[in-house]
Design an enzyme around this catalytic site. Structure first.
Site, PDB file in Angstrom:
ATOM      1  N   HIS A 226      -2.302  -0.574  -6.758  1.00 52.52           N
ATOM      2  CA  HIS A 226      -2.946   0.786  -7.093  1.00 52.52           C
ATOM      3  C   HIS A 226      -2.270   1.522  -7.944  1.00 52.52           C
ATOM      4  CE1 HIS A 226      -5.073   4.613  -5.160  1.00 52.52           C
ATOM      5  NE2 HIS A 226      -5.316   4.362  -6.289  1.00 52.52           N
TER       6      HIS A 226
ATOM      7  N   LYS B  27     -15.408   7.366  -2.145  1.00 53.59           N
ATOM      8  CA  LYS B  27     -14.755   7.214  -0.947  1.00 53.59           C
ATOM      9  C   LYS B  27     -13.585   8.389  -0.706  1.00 53.59           C
ATOM     10  CE  LYS B  27     -11.260   4.343   0.800  1.00 53.59           C
ATOM     11  NZ  LYS B  27     -10.826   2.904   1.173  1.00 53.59           N
TER      12      LYS B  27
ATOM     13  N   ARG C 212       0.776  -1.272  -0.041  1.00 59.15           N
ATOM     14  CA  ARG C 212       0.054  -0.005   0.035  1.00 59.15           C
ATOM     15  C   ARG C 212       0.974   1.341   0.098  1.00 59.15           C
ATOM     16  NH1 ARG C 212      -5.359  -0.561   3.609  1.00 59.15           N
ATOM     17  NH2 ARG C 212      -4.065  -1.631   5.179  1.00 59.15           N
TER      18      ARG C 212
ATOM     19  N   ASP D  68     -14.328  -5.817  -0.967  1.00 63.78           N
ATOM     20  CA  ASP D  68     -13.050  -4.966  -1.135  1.00 63.78           C
ATOM     21  C   ASP D  68     -11.917  -6.229  -0.967  1.00 63.78           C
ATOM     22  OD1 ASP D  68     -11.648  -2.928  -1.163  1.00 63.78           O
ATOM     23  OD2 ASP D  68     -12.480  -2.307   0.819  1.00 63.78           O
TER      24      ASP D  68
HETATM   25  O1  LIG Z   1     -10.749   0.836   5.977  1.00 63.55           O
HETATM   26  P1  LIG Z   1      -9.798  -0.079   6.029  1.00 63.55           P
HETATM   27  O2  LIG Z   1     -10.249  -1.458   6.260  1.00 63.55           O
HETATM   28  O3  LIG Z   1      -8.889   0.318   7.150  1.00 63.55           O
HETATM   29  O4  LIG Z   1      -8.738  -0.442   4.983  1.00 63.55           O
HETATM   30  C1  LIG Z   1      -8.945  -1.111   3.913  1.00 63.55           C
HETATM   31  C2  LIG Z   1      -9.208  -0.252   2.437  1.00 63.55           C
HETATM   32  O5  LIG Z   1      -8.068   0.601   2.216  1.00 63.55           O
HETATM   33  C3  LIG Z   1      -7.715   0.266   0.975  1.00 63.55           C
HETATM   34  O6  LIG Z   1      -6.296   0.582   0.809  1.00 63.55           O
HETATM   35  C4  LIG Z   1      -8.254  -1.332   0.681  1.00 63.55           C
HETATM   36  O7  LIG Z   1      -8.331  -1.256  -0.662  1.00 63.55           O
HETATM   37  C5  LIG Z   1      -9.385  -0.916   1.253  1.00 63.55           C
HETATM   38  O8  LIG Z   1     -10.425  -0.163   0.528  1.00 63.55           O
END
Ligand SMILES: O=P(O)(O)OC[C@H]1O[C@@H](O)[C@H](O)[C@@H]1O
Length: 299
Positions: free
Chosen positions: A129, A191, A94, A218
Protein backbone atom coordinates in the site's frame (compact mmCIF):
# COMPACT_ATOMS: atom_id res chain seq x y z
CA UNK A 1 20.83 -30.40 -10.13
CA UNK A 2 17.07 -30.24 -9.50
CA UNK A 3 15.81 -27.89 -6.78
CA UNK A 4 14.72 -29.56 -3.55
CA UNK A 5 11.27 -28.49 -2.40
CA UNK A 6 10.22 -28.64 1.25
CA UNK A 7 6.95 -27.33 2.66
CA UNK A 8 5.33 -26.48 5.94
CA UNK A 9 2.31 -28.55 7.09
CA UNK A 10 -0.80 -27.55 5.11
CA UNK A 11 1.07 -26.53 1.97
CA UNK A 12 1.28 -30.02 0.42
CA UNK A 13 -0.92 -29.24 -2.61
CA UNK A 14 0.91 -26.06 -3.57
CA UNK A 15 4.31 -27.72 -3.04
CA UNK A 16 3.27 -30.68 -5.18
CA UNK A 17 2.23 -28.27 -7.95
CA UNK A 18 5.59 -26.52 -7.74
CA UNK A 19 7.47 -29.84 -7.83
CA UNK A 20 5.68 -30.71 -11.08
CA UNK A 21 6.02 -27.24 -12.65
CA UNK A 22 9.73 -26.96 -11.82
CA UNK A 23 10.51 -30.67 -12.40
CA UNK A 24 11.98 -30.46 -8.92
CA UNK A 25 12.45 -33.03 -6.18
CA UNK A 26 10.13 -33.15 -3.20
CA UNK A 27 11.61 -33.59 0.25
CA UNK A 28 10.17 -33.84 3.73
CA UNK A 29 10.46 -31.31 6.50
CA UNK A 30 9.63 -32.89 9.84
CA UNK A 31 8.20 -30.57 12.43
CA UNK A 32 7.79 -31.61 16.05
CA UNK A 33 6.42 -29.55 18.93
CA UNK A 34 7.89 -30.28 22.34
CA UNK A 35 5.51 -30.20 25.32
CA UNK A 36 6.85 -26.77 26.25
CA UNK A 37 5.81 -25.41 22.84
CA UNK A 38 9.26 -25.21 21.27
CA UNK A 39 9.76 -26.57 17.74
CA UNK A 40 12.10 -29.23 16.42
CA UNK A 41 12.75 -28.99 12.68
CA UNK A 42 14.43 -31.73 10.63
CA UNK A 43 15.23 -31.71 6.90
CA UNK A 44 14.95 -35.29 5.68
CA UNK A 45 17.16 -34.94 2.61
CA UNK A 46 20.78 -34.16 1.86
CA UNK A 47 20.75 -30.49 0.88
CA UNK A 48 24.49 -30.21 0.20
CA UNK A 49 25.09 -28.19 -2.96
CA UNK A 50 21.37 -27.96 -3.72
CA UNK A 51 18.94 -25.13 -4.30
CA UNK A 52 16.36 -25.44 -1.55
CA UNK A 53 12.87 -23.96 -1.93
CA UNK A 54 10.75 -23.76 1.21
CA UNK A 55 7.02 -23.45 0.48
CA UNK A 56 5.01 -21.73 3.18
CA UNK A 57 1.76 -19.88 2.80
CA UNK A 58 1.99 -17.41 5.65
CA UNK A 59 -1.62 -16.99 6.75
CA UNK A 60 -1.68 -17.32 10.58
CA UNK A 61 2.04 -16.53 10.48
CA UNK A 62 3.02 -16.43 14.14
CA UNK A 63 2.99 -20.22 14.60
CA UNK A 64 4.81 -20.78 11.29
CA UNK A 65 7.46 -18.09 11.36
CA UNK A 66 9.93 -19.64 13.80
CA UNK A 67 9.87 -23.18 12.29
CA UNK A 68 10.32 -21.56 8.87
CA UNK A 69 13.33 -19.54 10.00
CA UNK A 70 14.82 -22.61 11.72
CA UNK A 71 14.36 -24.71 8.57
CA UNK A 72 15.94 -22.10 6.30
CA UNK A 73 18.89 -21.60 8.62
CA UNK A 74 19.37 -25.37 8.91
CA UNK A 75 19.36 -25.76 5.11
CA UNK A 76 22.09 -23.18 4.78
CA UNK A 77 24.04 -24.67 7.69
CA UNK A 78 23.81 -28.12 6.07
CA UNK A 79 25.36 -26.89 2.83
CA UNK A 80 22.52 -25.76 0.52
CA UNK A 81 23.77 -23.50 -2.28
CA UNK A 82 20.81 -21.16 -1.95
CA UNK A 83 17.66 -21.16 0.13
CA UNK A 84 14.54 -19.56 -1.33
CA UNK A 85 11.18 -18.84 0.23
CA UNK A 86 8.08 -19.45 -1.91
CA UNK A 87 5.32 -17.83 0.14
CA UNK A 88 2.15 -17.76 -2.01
CA UNK A 89 0.71 -15.50 0.70
CA UNK A 90 3.16 -13.19 2.44
CA UNK A 91 2.24 -12.05 5.93
CA UNK A 92 2.97 -8.84 7.79
CA UNK A 93 2.67 -6.35 4.99
CA UNK A 94 -0.37 -4.41 6.14
CA UNK A 95 1.31 -2.76 9.16
CA UNK A 96 3.42 -0.58 6.89
CA UNK A 97 3.54 2.42 9.22
CA UNK A 98 2.97 3.37 12.84
CA UNK A 99 -0.80 3.98 12.81
CA UNK A 100 -0.79 4.71 16.58
CA UNK A 101 1.94 5.90 18.89
CA UNK A 102 4.26 3.15 20.07
CA UNK A 103 3.21 0.51 17.53
CA UNK A 104 5.81 -1.76 15.95
CA UNK A 105 6.12 -1.51 12.17
CA UNK A 106 5.88 -5.28 11.83
CA UNK A 107 6.24 -5.33 8.04
CA UNK A 108 9.78 -4.03 8.39
CA UNK A 109 10.81 -6.32 11.25
CA UNK A 110 9.33 -9.43 9.62
CA UNK A 111 11.01 -8.69 6.29
CA UNK A 112 14.34 -8.11 8.04
CA UNK A 113 14.07 -11.46 9.85
CA UNK A 114 13.19 -13.36 6.66
CA UNK A 115 16.08 -11.66 4.88
CA UNK A 116 18.59 -13.00 7.41
CA UNK A 117 17.99 -16.67 6.50
CA UNK A 118 16.67 -16.69 2.92
CA UNK A 119 18.57 -15.78 -0.25
CA UNK A 120 15.43 -14.82 -2.14
CA UNK A 121 11.69 -14.50 -1.71
CA UNK A 122 8.82 -15.13 -4.12
CA UNK A 123 5.24 -14.24 -3.31
CA UNK A 124 1.92 -13.42 -4.97
CA UNK A 125 0.27 -9.99 -4.92
CA UNK A 126 1.98 -8.70 -1.78
CA UNK A 127 -0.19 -6.12 -0.02
CA UNK A 128 1.88 -3.09 -0.99
CA UNK A 129 0.00 0.00 0.00
CA UNK A 130 2.45 2.63 1.17
CA UNK A 131 5.49 0.61 0.01
CA UNK A 132 6.08 0.58 -3.73
CA UNK A 133 8.01 -2.67 -3.84
CA UNK A 134 9.15 -5.52 -1.59
CA UNK A 135 12.70 -4.26 -2.12
CA UNK A 136 11.94 -1.38 0.25
CA UNK A 137 11.86 -3.78 3.21
CA UNK A 138 13.45 -7.07 2.03
CA UNK A 139 17.24 -7.13 1.85
CA UNK A 140 17.38 -10.09 -0.57
CA UNK A 141 16.12 -10.40 -4.17
CA UNK A 142 12.34 -10.73 -4.40
CA UNK A 143 9.75 -11.52 -7.05
CA UNK A 144 6.13 -10.38 -6.73
CA UNK A 145 3.92 -12.54 -8.93
CA UNK A 146 0.67 -11.01 -10.18
CA UNK A 147 -2.48 -13.08 -10.02
CA UNK A 148 -4.26 -10.67 -12.41
CA UNK A 149 -3.50 -12.64 -15.63
CA UNK A 150 -4.88 -15.96 -14.29
CA UNK A 151 -7.90 -14.19 -12.75
CA UNK A 152 -8.52 -12.35 -16.03
CA UNK A 153 -8.40 -15.63 -17.94
CA UNK A 154 -10.95 -17.13 -15.53
CA UNK A 155 -13.26 -14.10 -15.79
CA UNK A 156 -13.08 -13.99 -19.59
CA UNK A 157 -13.92 -17.71 -19.80
CA UNK A 158 -16.65 -17.83 -17.15
CA UNK A 159 -18.46 -14.47 -16.91
CA UNK A 160 -20.67 -12.96 -19.60
CA UNK A 161 -20.37 -9.15 -19.99
CA UNK A 162 -18.40 -8.64 -16.76
CA UNK A 163 -17.66 -5.35 -15.02
CA UNK A 164 -14.79 -5.57 -12.55
CA UNK A 165 -15.32 -3.74 -9.27
CA UNK A 166 -12.72 -3.02 -6.60
CA UNK A 167 -13.99 -2.31 -3.07
CA UNK A 168 -11.54 0.53 -2.35
CA UNK A 169 -8.89 2.78 -3.86
CA UNK A 170 -6.08 0.34 -2.89
CA UNK A 171 -7.65 -2.38 -5.03
CA UNK A 172 -7.47 -0.31 -8.20
CA UNK A 173 -3.98 -1.64 -9.00
CA UNK A 174 -5.14 -5.27 -9.45
CA UNK A 175 -8.72 -4.58 -10.61
CA UNK A 176 -7.36 -2.48 -13.46
CA UNK A 177 -4.99 -5.29 -14.50
CA UNK A 178 -7.74 -7.93 -14.41
CA UNK A 179 -10.05 -5.63 -16.42
CA UNK A 180 -7.37 -5.13 -19.03
CA UNK A 181 -6.72 -8.87 -19.31
CA UNK A 182 -10.42 -9.72 -19.48
CA UNK A 183 -11.12 -6.83 -21.87
CA UNK A 184 -13.83 -5.52 -19.53
CA UNK A 185 -14.62 -2.16 -17.88
CA UNK A 186 -13.86 -1.54 -14.21
CA UNK A 187 -14.76 0.80 -11.38
CA UNK A 188 -13.60 1.26 -7.81
CA UNK A 189 -15.79 1.84 -4.74
CA UNK A 190 -15.13 4.28 -1.92
CA UNK A 191 -14.36 2.65 1.44
CA UNK A 192 -14.16 4.00 4.99
CA UNK A 193 -12.79 1.57 7.60
CA UNK A 194 -13.60 2.52 11.21
CA UNK A 195 -12.37 -0.69 12.85
CA UNK A 196 -11.43 -4.36 12.20
CA UNK A 197 -15.04 -5.27 11.38
CA UNK A 198 -16.57 -1.82 10.80
CA UNK A 199 -16.34 -0.98 7.12
CA UNK A 200 -18.52 1.27 4.92
CA UNK A 201 -18.39 1.06 1.14
CA UNK A 202 -20.23 3.10 -1.51
CA UNK A 203 -20.53 2.97 -5.28
CA UNK A 204 -19.82 6.36 -6.89
CA UNK A 205 -21.11 6.05 -10.48
CA UNK A 206 -23.33 3.27 -11.78
CA UNK A 207 -24.03 4.52 -15.30
CA UNK A 208 -21.46 2.25 -16.98
CA UNK A 209 -22.57 -0.88 -15.11
CA UNK A 210 -26.11 -1.49 -16.43
CA UNK A 211 -26.57 -4.85 -18.12
CA UNK A 212 -23.27 -6.18 -16.84
CA UNK A 213 -22.38 -8.93 -14.37
CA UNK A 214 -20.48 -7.39 -11.43
CA UNK A 215 -17.29 -9.15 -10.40
CA UNK A 216 -15.83 -7.92 -7.10
CA UNK A 217 -12.08 -8.33 -6.81
CA UNK A 218 -9.88 -7.82 -3.77
CA UNK A 219 -6.44 -9.00 -2.73
CA UNK A 220 -7.20 -10.12 0.84
CA UNK A 221 -10.44 -11.43 2.31
CA UNK A 222 -9.94 -11.52 6.07
CA UNK A 223 -13.02 -10.59 8.14
CA UNK A 224 -14.79 -10.35 4.71
CA UNK A 225 -16.45 -7.12 5.92
CA UNK A 226 -15.08 -5.21 2.92
CA UNK A 227 -16.51 -7.79 0.47
CA UNK A 228 -19.83 -7.97 2.36
CA UNK A 229 -20.28 -4.19 2.29
CA UNK A 230 -19.28 -4.13 -1.38
CA UNK A 231 -21.95 -6.75 -2.17
CA UNK A 232 -24.54 -4.60 -0.37
CA UNK A 233 -23.61 -1.45 -2.26
CA UNK A 234 -23.70 -3.28 -5.61
CA UNK A 235 -27.16 -4.71 -4.75
CA UNK A 236 -28.45 -1.32 -3.54
CA UNK A 237 -28.13 0.13 -7.04
CA UNK A 238 -30.05 -2.79 -8.54
CA UNK A 239 -27.16 -4.82 -9.97
CA UNK A 240 -27.30 -8.66 -9.88
CA UNK A 241 -25.49 -10.64 -7.13
CA UNK A 242 -21.78 -10.24 -7.80
CA UNK A 243 -19.16 -12.92 -8.35
CA UNK A 244 -16.63 -12.34 -5.53
CA UNK A 245 -12.98 -13.07 -6.25
CA UNK A 246 -10.31 -12.77 -3.57
CA UNK A 247 -6.66 -13.52 -4.11
CA UNK A 248 -5.76 -14.52 -0.56
CA UNK A 249 -8.44 -16.52 1.31
CA UNK A 250 -7.60 -15.62 4.91
CA UNK A 251 -11.24 -15.91 6.10
CA UNK A 252 -10.83 -15.27 9.81
CA UNK A 253 -13.33 -16.99 12.18
CA UNK A 254 -16.88 -16.92 10.67
CA UNK A 255 -15.91 -14.73 7.70
CA UNK A 256 -16.56 -17.29 4.95
CA UNK A 257 -20.06 -18.16 6.21
CA UNK A 258 -20.84 -14.47 6.65
CA UNK A 259 -19.72 -13.77 3.09
CA UNK A 260 -21.83 -16.61 1.66
CA UNK A 261 -24.81 -15.31 3.67
CA UNK A 262 -24.41 -11.87 2.05
CA UNK A 263 -25.71 -13.38 -1.21
CA UNK A 264 -22.91 -13.37 -3.78
CA UNK A 265 -23.43 -15.31 -6.99
CA UNK A 266 -20.31 -17.27 -6.08
CA UNK A 267 -17.08 -16.87 -4.12
CA UNK A 268 -13.78 -17.83 -5.65
CA UNK A 269 -10.18 -17.43 -4.49
CA UNK A 270 -6.69 -18.19 -5.73
CA UNK A 271 -4.81 -21.12 -4.16
CA UNK A 272 -2.33 -18.93 -2.24
CA UNK A 273 -3.99 -19.93 1.06
CA UNK A 274 -5.57 -23.42 1.13
CA UNK A 275 -9.38 -23.01 1.41
CA UNK A 276 -12.62 -24.54 0.14
CA UNK A 277 -13.14 -21.50 -2.12
CA UNK A 278 -9.86 -22.00 -4.05
CA UNK A 279 -10.54 -22.21 -7.78
CA UNK A 280 -7.87 -20.25 -9.62
CA UNK A 281 -4.30 -21.54 -9.49
CA UNK A 282 -1.21 -19.36 -9.31
CA UNK A 283 1.19 -22.32 -9.22
CA UNK A 284 2.38 -21.79 -12.80
CA UNK A 285 3.29 -18.07 -12.52
CA UNK A 286 4.84 -18.63 -9.08
CA UNK A 287 6.95 -21.51 -10.44
CA UNK A 288 8.12 -19.26 -13.30
CA UNK A 289 9.17 -16.59 -10.78
CA UNK A 290 11.08 -19.15 -8.67
CA UNK A 291 12.87 -20.34 -11.81
CA UNK A 292 13.70 -16.74 -12.70
CA UNK A 293 15.13 -16.12 -9.23
CA UNK A 294 17.24 -19.30 -9.42
CA UNK A 295 18.62 -18.29 -12.82
CA UNK A 296 19.29 -14.71 -11.71
CA UNK A 297 21.21 -15.86 -8.63
CA UNK A 298 23.24 -18.38 -10.64
CA UNK A 299 24.74 -15.69 -12.89
O1 LIG B 1 -12.41 -6.43 5.23
P1 LIG B 1 -11.43 -7.55 5.50
O2 LIG B 1 -11.81 -8.81 4.77
O3 LIG B 1 -11.22 -7.76 6.96
O4 LIG B 1 -10.01 -7.09 5.01
C1 LIG B 1 -9.62 -7.11 3.67
C2 LIG B 1 -9.42 -5.72 3.14
O5 LIG B 1 -8.45 -5.00 3.89
C3 LIG B 1 -7.45 -4.50 3.04
O6 LIG B 1 -6.23 -4.35 3.67
C4 LIG B 1 -7.44 -5.47 1.88
O7 LIG B 1 -6.86 -4.94 0.72
C5 LIG B 1 -8.91 -5.74 1.72
O8 LIG B 1 -9.53 -4.68 1.00
Amino acid sequence: MKPLIFHLPGDEAFAEGLVRALRAERATLQLHRFPDGESLVRLEADVTGRTVVLVASLAQPDAKALPLLFAADAARDLGATRVLLAAPYMAYLRQDRRFNTGEAITSRTFAALVSTVFDGVVTVDPHLHRYHSLGEIYRVPTRAVQSAPVIATWVAANVDRPVLIGPDAESEQWVQEVARGADAPFTVLQKIRRGDKDVEVSLPDTSALAGRQPVLIDDIVSSARTMIQAIASVRRVGLPPPVCIGVHALFAADAYDALLAAGPQRVLTCDTVPHASNGISVVAPLAAAVQDLIEASAT
